[in-house]
Design a protein around this motif. Structure first.
Motif, PDB file in Angstrom:
ATOM      1  N   VAL A 173       0.834  -1.198   0.000  1.00 49.27           N
ATOM      2  CA  VAL A 173       0.000   0.000   0.000  1.00 49.27           C
ATOM      3  C   VAL A 173       0.872   1.253   0.000  1.00 49.27           C
ATOM      4  O   VAL A 173       0.632   2.199  -0.773  1.00 49.27           O
ATOM      5  CB  VAL A 173      -0.956   0.003   1.209  1.00 49.27           C
ATOM      6  CG1 VAL A 173      -1.684   1.355   1.318  1.00 49.27           C
ATOM      7  CG2 VAL A 173      -1.968  -1.124   1.098  1.00 49.27           C
ATOM      8  N   VAL A 174       1.877   1.277   0.859  1.00 49.91           N
ATOM      9  CA  VAL A 174       2.781   2.432   0.935  1.00 49.91           C
ATOM     10  C   VAL A 174       3.400   2.725  -0.427  1.00 49.91           C
ATOM     11  O   VAL A 174       3.477   3.873  -0.877  1.00 49.91           O
ATOM     12  CB  VAL A 174       3.876   2.197   1.991  1.00 49.91           C
ATOM     13  CG1 VAL A 174       4.957   3.279   1.895  1.00 49.91           C
ATOM     14  CG2 VAL A 174       3.274   2.180   3.396  1.00 49.91           C
ATOM     15  N   ASN A 175       3.842   1.678  -1.132  1.00 48.52           N
ATOM     16  CA  ASN A 175       4.554   1.860  -2.400  1.00 48.52           C
ATOM     17  C   ASN A 175       3.643   1.873  -3.622  1.00 48.52           C
ATOM     18  O   ASN A 175       4.122   1.872  -4.756  1.00 48.52           O
ATOM     19  CB  ASN A 175       5.621   0.781  -2.551  1.00 48.52           C
ATOM     20  CG  ASN A 175       6.820   1.039  -1.671  1.00 48.52           C
ATOM     21  OD1 ASN A 175       7.710   1.809  -2.024  1.00 48.52           O
ATOM     22  ND2 ASN A 175       6.839   0.409  -0.503  1.00 48.52           N
ATOM     23  N   SER A 176       2.329   1.908  -3.388  1.00 47.04           N
ATOM     24  CA  SER A 176       1.395   2.092  -4.502  1.00 47.04           C
ATOM     25  C   SER A 176       1.124   3.566  -4.765  1.00 47.04           C
ATOM     26  O   SER A 176       0.345   3.905  -5.666  1.00 47.04           O
ATOM     27  CB  SER A 176       0.076   1.365  -4.219  1.00 47.04           C
ATOM     28  OG  SER A 176      -0.611   1.963  -3.128  1.00 47.04           O
ATOM     29  N   ALA A 177       1.768   4.452  -4.005  1.00 48.49           N
ATOM     30  CA  ALA A 177       1.559   5.893  -4.175  1.00 48.49           C
ATOM     31  C   ALA A 177       2.021   6.353  -5.552  1.00 48.49           C
ATOM     32  O   ALA A 177       3.122   6.016  -6.000  1.00 48.49           O
ATOM     33  CB  ALA A 177       2.312   6.658  -3.085  1.00 48.49           C
ATOM     34  N   GLN A 178       1.184   7.130  -6.232  1.00 47.25           N
ATOM     35  CA  GLN A 178       1.534   7.674  -7.544  1.00 47.25           C
ATOM     36  C   GLN A 178       2.729   8.612  -7.470  1.00 47.25           C
ATOM     37  O   GLN A 178       3.483   8.756  -8.434  1.00 47.25           O
ATOM     38  CB  GLN A 178       0.331   8.426  -8.121  1.00 47.25           C
ATOM     39  CG  GLN A 178      -0.824   7.536  -8.522  1.00 47.25           C
ATOM     40  CD  GLN A 178      -0.537   6.791  -9.816  1.00 47.25           C
ATOM     41  OE1 GLN A 178      -0.074   7.371 -10.787  1.00 47.25           O
ATOM     42  NE2 GLN A 178      -0.806   5.504  -9.822  1.00 47.25           N
ATOM     43  N   SER A 179       2.937   9.247  -6.328  1.00 48.62           N
ATOM     44  CA  SER A 179       3.980  10.262  -6.200  1.00 48.62           C
ATOM     45  C   SER A 179       5.392   9.697  -6.235  1.00 48.62           C
ATOM     46  O   SER A 179       6.353  10.459  -6.382  1.00 48.62           O
ATOM     47  CB  SER A 179       3.778  11.050  -4.899  1.00 48.62           C
ATOM     48  OG  SER A 179       3.671  10.170  -3.792  1.00 48.62           O
ATOM     49  N   ILE A 180       5.558   8.366  -6.086  1.00 49.46           N
ATOM     50  CA  ILE A 180       6.895   7.784  -6.181  1.00 49.46           C
ATOM     51  C   ILE A 180       7.031   6.917  -7.430  1.00 49.46           C
ATOM     52  O   ILE A 180       8.025   6.219  -7.601  1.00 49.46           O
ATOM     53  CB  ILE A 180       7.259   6.961  -4.925  1.00 49.46           C
ATOM     54  CG1 ILE A 180       6.260   5.817  -4.713  1.00 49.46           C
ATOM     55  CG2 ILE A 180       7.344   7.853  -3.701  1.00 49.46           C
ATOM     56  CD1 ILE A 180       6.653   4.869  -3.579  1.00 49.46           C
ATOM     57  N   ASP A 181       6.028   6.977  -8.312  1.00 52.84           N
ATOM     58  CA  ASP A 181       6.074   6.201  -9.549  1.00 52.84           C
ATOM     59  C   ASP A 181       6.973   6.904 -10.575  1.00 52.84           C
ATOM     60  O   ASP A 181       7.490   7.998 -10.340  1.00 52.84           O
ATOM     61  CB  ASP A 181       4.667   6.021 -10.107  1.00 52.84           C
ATOM     62  CG  ASP A 181       4.493   4.676 -10.807  1.00 52.84           C
ATOM     63  OD1 ASP A 181       5.503   4.138 -11.289  1.00 52.84           O
ATOM     64  OD2 ASP A 181       3.359   4.173 -10.853  1.00 52.84           O
ATOM     65  N   GLU A 182       7.134   6.287 -11.731  1.00 52.36           N
ATOM     66  CA  GLU A 182       8.024   6.828 -12.771  1.00 52.36           C
ATOM     67  C   GLU A 182       7.549   8.205 -13.234  1.00 52.36           C
ATOM     68  O   GLU A 182       6.353   8.455 -13.365  1.00 52.36           O
ATOM     69  CB  GLU A 182       8.064   5.876 -13.967  1.00 52.36           C
ATOM     70  CG  GLU A 182       8.946   6.370 -15.104  1.00 52.36           C
ATOM     71  CD  GLU A 182       8.950   5.428 -16.293  1.00 52.36           C
ATOM     72  OE1 GLU A 182       9.733   5.663 -17.234  1.00 52.36           O
ATOM     73  OE2 GLU A 182       8.158   4.470 -16.295  1.00 52.36           O
ATOM     74  N   ILE A 183       8.508   9.107 -13.507  1.00 49.57           N
ATOM     75  CA  ILE A 183       8.197  10.418 -14.060  1.00 49.57           C
ATOM     76  C   ILE A 183       9.067  10.678 -15.273  1.00 49.57           C
ATOM     77  O   ILE A 183      10.188  10.164 -15.383  1.00 49.57           O
ATOM     78  CB  ILE A 183       8.397  11.556 -13.030  1.00 49.57           C
ATOM     79  CG1 ILE A 183       9.846  11.610 -12.560  1.00 49.57           C
ATOM     80  CG2 ILE A 183       7.456  11.414 -11.858  1.00 49.57           C
ATOM     81  CD1 ILE A 183      10.136  12.792 -11.662  1.00 49.57           C
ATOM     82  N   THR A 184       8.543  11.454 -16.212  1.00 53.31           N
ATOM     83  CA  THR A 184       9.295  11.891 -17.380  1.00 53.31           C
ATOM     84  C   THR A 184       8.981  13.352 -17.645  1.00 53.31           C
ATOM     85  O   THR A 184       7.984  13.891 -17.144  1.00 53.31           O
ATOM     86  CB  THR A 184       8.952  11.071 -18.639  1.00 53.31           C
ATOM     87  OG1 THR A 184       7.565  11.257 -18.950  1.00 53.31           O
ATOM     88  CG2 THR A 184       9.237   9.589 -18.436  1.00 53.31           C
ATOM     89  N   GLN A 185       9.839  13.986 -18.458  1.00 55.13           N
ATOM     90  CA  GLN A 185       9.626  15.393 -18.775  1.00 55.13           C
ATOM     91  C   GLN A 185      10.364  15.747 -20.062  1.00 55.13           C
ATOM     92  O   GLN A 185      11.453  15.237 -20.338  1.00 55.13           O
ATOM     93  CB  GLN A 185      10.123  16.286 -17.641  1.00 55.13           C
ATOM     94  CG  GLN A 185       9.842  17.768 -17.844  1.00 55.13           C
ATOM     95  CD  GLN A 185      10.329  18.611 -16.689  1.00 55.13           C
ATOM     96  OE1 GLN A 185      11.259  18.238 -15.996  1.00 55.13           O
ATOM     97  NE2 GLN A 185       9.705  19.749 -16.482  1.00 55.13           N
ATOM     98  N   HIS A 186       9.753  16.644 -20.860  1.00 57.72           N
ATOM     99  CA  HIS A 186      10.379  17.180 -22.067  1.00 57.72           C
ATOM    100  C   HIS A 186      10.419  18.699 -21.937  1.00 57.72           C
ATOM    101  O   HIS A 186       9.407  19.326 -21.594  1.00 57.72           O
ATOM    102  CB  HIS A 186       9.576  16.793 -23.311  1.00 57.72           C
ATOM    103  CG  HIS A 186       9.428  15.319 -23.493  1.00 57.72           C
ATOM    104  ND1 HIS A 186      10.360  14.554 -24.146  1.00 57.72           N
ATOM    105  CD2 HIS A 186       8.451  14.462 -23.094  1.00 57.72           C
ATOM    106  CE1 HIS A 186       9.969  13.288 -24.156  1.00 57.72           C
ATOM    107  NE2 HIS A 186       8.812  13.209 -23.519  1.00 57.72           N
ATOM    108  N   GLN A 187      11.589  19.284 -22.244  1.00 62.07           N
ATOM    109  CA  GLN A 187      11.740  20.728 -22.155  1.00 62.07           C
ATOM    110  C   GLN A 187      12.495  21.265 -23.368  1.00 62.07           C
ATOM    111  O   GLN A 187      13.309  20.553 -23.981  1.00 62.07           O
ATOM    112  CB  GLN A 187      12.506  21.119 -20.880  1.00 62.07           C
ATOM    113  CG  GLN A 187      11.741  20.842 -19.594  1.00 62.07           C
ATOM    114  CD  GLN A 187      12.532  21.234 -18.365  1.00 62.07           C
ATOM    115  OE1 GLN A 187      13.631  20.746 -18.141  1.00 62.07           O
ATOM    116  NE2 GLN A 187      11.972  22.117 -17.559  1.00 62.07           N
ATOM    117  N   VAL A 188      12.247  22.521 -23.689  1.00 60.85           N
ATOM    118  CA  VAL A 188      12.963  23.200 -24.759  1.00 60.85           C
ATOM    119  C   VAL A 188      13.365  24.580 -24.244  1.00 60.85           C
ATOM    120  O   VAL A 188      12.644  25.184 -23.433  1.00 60.85           O
ATOM    121  CB  VAL A 188      12.090  23.309 -26.039  1.00 60.85           C
ATOM    122  CG1 VAL A 188      10.871  24.158 -25.786  1.00 60.85           C
ATOM    123  CG2 VAL A 188      12.905  23.839 -27.197  1.00 60.85           C
ATOM    124  N   ALA A 189      14.537  25.056 -24.682  1.00 64.34           N
ATOM    125  CA  ALA A 189      15.028  26.354 -24.223  1.00 64.34           C
ATOM    126  C   ALA A 189      15.700  27.088 -25.382  1.00 64.34           C
ATOM    127  O   ALA A 189      16.270  26.465 -26.286  1.00 64.34           O
ATOM    128  CB  ALA A 189      16.005  26.198 -23.064  1.00 64.34           C
TER     129      ALA A 189
END
Length: 447
Positions: free
Chosen positions: A385-401
């Motif tokens: 249950v503790v590790n089913s939290a969405q906040s510690i699941d995989e994250i990705t991001q795309h950025q341009v500058a």
């Protein structure tokens, strides 16, 4: 590149550099780390020093959510698919709604669901719903959609010393601020008994009091400022001139560093906390890149860096019941966190004017962090249950500058050499991430 001894046609270098995330774990909301290779200016010559000052401010912050099980609820008509993402409010990056009543739910010794607390909020909920069992026990009674506005900024300082033979040692320290404002909770359940505006106002007011009194959690606006993590970076960078018609130079760059947790850890007593560093952990960034000088007017390059975070022990807010949602975890307890390696890959192209003093650069960045793991020091909490939290699941991001850069030629200045750049940065995709679009400037003096 060595300001005084390196080949003048070699101005491109790309290096992998990663900026961690909780939303982001070295700078808030995806701003540039002050030692990001992508914002570097020309390096000093042997036995010279360089001082840099960086300023950056957000003008818009948005969220990206993935089409995970949190969005693909029964009856929603949505099929879970991690490849499908949504542009959402920053308070909806983990789930499309928050379940208020699940904060009051738990298991008894027999494994049956029970109400863990009786408060003024639960009593009002039950009275509206027609008695005990109709309010807190009814999932739809507590479905709310939160919205809010995140903003951030930083001022960072750095210094670099050149040892010669392409070796450099640098230190950087940012000062950051972040703010959550305009927080609003809107009822989204299907129980008409709770839809009246007056009732909703009373319920949210009481729940806000409950969250603060019983769970030590502020579900409204907040503001914070303070130091980021102190970083030390050792770097080797050399040019390899090429006697070819188009390819004039290849520049190699390798670096390794250490960040020290001088920043405050994430505040576990507010919703959507933004850490100014690696959340109390020591980290080791390392990576490298290549830059290619094409003719006298263009550069192309790529880079990558990985960030290893040492596992650490810290008080954190955790999920204790399957239907609880990420902004409203009820318990703060001592945990041991195993961080995932953060990855950042970069591509950029740079064009120079005929004089070489002014240039424009376009940058693309891709970020990825895999699922992390939490372990508690109490058998009271279920690991799954503790590790089913969405906040510690995989994250990705795309950025341009986009950058505009002024860097003088050799001989323009005798002793103190100024450099300057302005930039604009935006995000255009990701998963489970709140990210800022920013603008800023960096100033450098070599002496």
């Amino acid at each position: 590149m060595n300001m005084f001894t390196m080949n003048k046609s070699a101005r491109l270098s790309v290096l992998l550099l990663i900026t961690c995330t909780h939303l982001y774990a070295t700078t808030p909301l995806g701003m540039f780390a002050p030692y990001d290779i992508n914002i570097k200016l020309k390096k000093p010559g042997e036995n010279n020093w360089q001082f840099t000052a960086l300023g950056e401010k957000s003008y818009k912050t948005q969220g990206y959510a993935t089409n995970s099980s949190a969005y693909a609820l029964p009856g929603s008509g949505i099929t879970a698919n991690e490849d499908t993402t949504y542009l959402v409010n920053v308070l909806q990056i983990y789930e499309p709604f928050q379940n208020v009543v699940s904060m009051y739910q738990g298991f008894d010794n027999a494994g049956a669901m029970v109400q863990t607390l009786t408060t003024p909020f639960t009593q009002l909920l039950d009275s509206i719903a027609g008695g005990p069992g109709g309010g807190v026990s009814n999932f739809s009674s507590g479905i709310y959609v939160p919205t809010g506005t995140l903003s951030c900024g930083q001022v960072a300082f750095g210094t670099t010393y050149a040892f010669g033979q392409g070796f450099y040692l640098s230190a950087y320290l940012p000062v950051c601020f972040a703010q959550l404002s305009n927080v609003c909770w809107n009822y989204a359940g299907n129980n008409l008994l709770f839809s009246d505006e007056k009732i909703q106002t009373e319920l949210i007011d009481l729940f806000c009091q409950d969250a603060q009194t019983y769970f030590d959690l502020n579900i409204g606006n907040w503001k914070q400022q303070g130091l980021g993590d102190l970083a030390f970076v050792a770097e080797w960078q050399r040019d390899f001139p090429q006697r070819r018609l188009v390819l004039r130079n290849v520049q190699a760059n390798v670096r390794i560093g250490l960040t020290v947790p001088t920043a405050k850890a994430a505040n576990e007593h507010v919703i959507m906390p933004v850490p100014f560093g690696a959340d109390g952990a020591v980290s080791i960034p390392f990576g490298g890149g290549l830059g290619l000088s094409l003719g006298n007017v263009a550069e192309l390059g790529f880079s990558g860096q990985f960030w290893y975070f040492c596992s650490n022990e810290k008080l954190r807010r955790i999920k204790t019941f399957p239907t609880q949602t990420s902004l409203l975890f009820p318990i703060v307890t001592n945990t041991f966190k195993e961080f995932a390696i953060l990855q950042n890959f970069n591509l950029y192209a740079q064009l120079f004017t005929y004089s070489k003093r002014i240039s424009a650069k376009l940058l693309y960045q891709h970020w990825r962090r895999q699922k992390e793991t939490l372990q508690t020091f109490s058998n009271e909490f279920n690991f799954e249950v503790v590790n089913s939290a969405q906040s510690i699941d995989e994250i990705t991001q795309h950025q341009v500058a986009l950058f505009g850069i002024y860097s003088p030629n050799r001989g323009d200045f005798e002793r103190i050499i100024p450099q300057f750049e302005i930039f604009w940065k935006a995000s255009f995709g990701g998963t489970r991430i709140a990210t800022a679009s920013t603008f800023g400037a960096q100033f450098s003096l070599i002496f």
